[in-house]
Motif scaffolding. Sequence first.
Motif, mmCIF file in Angstrom:
data_model
loop_
_atom_site.group_PDB
_atom_site.id
_atom_site.type_symbol
_atom_site.label_atom_id
_atom_site.label_comp_id
_atom_site.label_asym_id
_atom_site.label_seq_id
_atom_site.Cartn_x
_atom_site.Cartn_y
_atom_site.Cartn_z
ATOM 1 N N ALA A 209 0.837 -1.197 0.000
ATOM 2 C CA ALA A 209 0.000 0.000 0.000
ATOM 3 C C ALA A 209 0.879 1.257 0.000
ATOM 4 O O ALA A 209 2.060 1.195 0.327
ATOM 5 C CB ALA A 209 -0.918 -0.004 1.224
ATOM 6 N N PRO A 210 0.326 2.414 -0.384
ATOM 7 C CA PRO A 210 1.083 3.676 -0.337
ATOM 8 C C PRO A 210 1.615 3.955 1.066
ATOM 9 O O PRO A 210 0.979 3.603 2.062
ATOM 10 C CB PRO A 210 0.051 4.722 -0.767
ATOM 11 C CG PRO A 210 -0.930 3.967 -1.599
ATOM 12 C CD PRO A 210 -1.014 2.604 -0.986
ATOM 13 N N ARG A 211 2.769 4.615 1.136
ATOM 14 C CA ARG A 211 3.428 4.866 2.419
ATOM 15 C C ARG A 211 3.619 6.355 2.665
ATOM 16 O O ARG A 211 3.515 7.173 1.761
ATOM 17 C CB ARG A 211 4.796 4.163 2.466
ATOM 18 C CG ARG A 211 4.725 2.668 2.329
ATOM 19 C CD ARG A 211 6.107 2.077 2.222
ATOM 20 N NE ARG A 211 6.061 0.664 1.868
ATOM 21 C CZ ARG A 211 7.113 -0.032 1.471
ATOM 22 N NH1 ARG A 211 8.299 0.555 1.380
ATOM 23 N NH2 ARG A 211 6.984 -1.305 1.166
ATOM 24 N N SER A 212 3.911 6.649 3.911
ATOM 25 C CA SER A 212 4.221 8.015 4.319
ATOM 26 C C SER A 212 5.435 7.976 5.246
ATOM 27 O O SER A 212 5.558 7.070 6.075
ATOM 28 C CB SER A 212 3.021 8.654 5.038
ATOM 29 O OG SER A 212 3.342 9.942 5.503
ATOM 30 N N VAL A 213 6.316 8.960 5.106
ATOM 31 C CA VAL A 213 7.512 9.062 5.940
ATOM 32 C C VAL A 213 7.539 10.453 6.568
ATOM 33 O O VAL A 213 7.525 11.461 5.861
ATOM 34 C CB VAL A 213 8.802 8.825 5.129
ATOM 35 C CG1 VAL A 213 10.025 8.953 6.031
ATOM 36 C CG2 VAL A 213 8.770 7.454 4.465
ATOM 37 N N LEU A 214 7.552 10.500 7.904
ATOM 38 C CA LEU A 214 7.633 11.758 8.633
ATOM 39 C C LEU A 214 8.816 11.717 9.594
ATOM 40 O O LEU A 214 9.164 10.655 10.113
ATOM 41 C CB LEU A 214 6.347 12.027 9.412
ATOM 42 C CG LEU A 214 5.071 12.275 8.597
ATOM 43 C CD1 LEU A 214 3.903 12.579 9.534
ATOM 44 C CD2 LEU A 214 5.259 13.418 7.609
#
Length: 248
Positions: A209-214
């Motif tokens: 699935a699409p990811r996010s990096v913070l």
Amino acid sequence: MNSKGSRQSGRRGFTLVELLVAGLIAAFVIGSISFSMSQIGRSRTTSKLRFDANLRADAALTALRRDVATVTRTDDLFYTRVLILDDSARVGQEVFDRDELVVFNTRLRPLRDISFNGEGYEYETQLRIAEDDYGSVLWERRDPLPDEYPQGGGMASPLVEGVVGLSIQAFDGELWYEQWDSDIDGLPTAVRITVTTSGNRGAADVYTAPRSVLRTVVPIDRVLVPRDQFAIEEEEESPEGTDLDGDG
């Protein structure tokens, strides 16, 4: 009559070639519309999954930042702790950071909702990523009153689901370190936290699935010099043969 018959004989239907061309054009138009609609639906789903990943990353980062920002600050290293364990996990062809964090921090909210529970305001807090039936989850373990077993006991609960990567680094004022132990190195100047999350809907698509990096940096300021470190510095700065107690 002849004139009317000649006008009627001048009308003709569509040829087979014309019908085939019209059918091809109609099929092309319908196919283009169907493809466009499917792309719109796919983009909408991807945007929703990416939005979910961003929400999870923000929630995880907020919790981690809160626990680091509330680390106990004291000049006695026995009552404070920042422990960073560097670890990773391979999933298929990818390698994800799976660092662990242990801190002694302060919280105004008790763990158990009872009239008297004997808990103070200081806790052992440990955060790590673990896999369960729902996928990759950030877990938090909290134990009241720091004791001789800071990496065990207390209550563990899932904090944020969909967290696939966690990188934590400590800063001493000059360099960033992948591992840190305040019992040896003292409290760091700052802690850098990077969270990678997935917008998955279930355990099957966690890593697709699409990811996010913070990322965030939490400063740890206003820290007193530890007692043992102060004693070492005094001993190093005092001239050889000087009696610090004044007894001659």
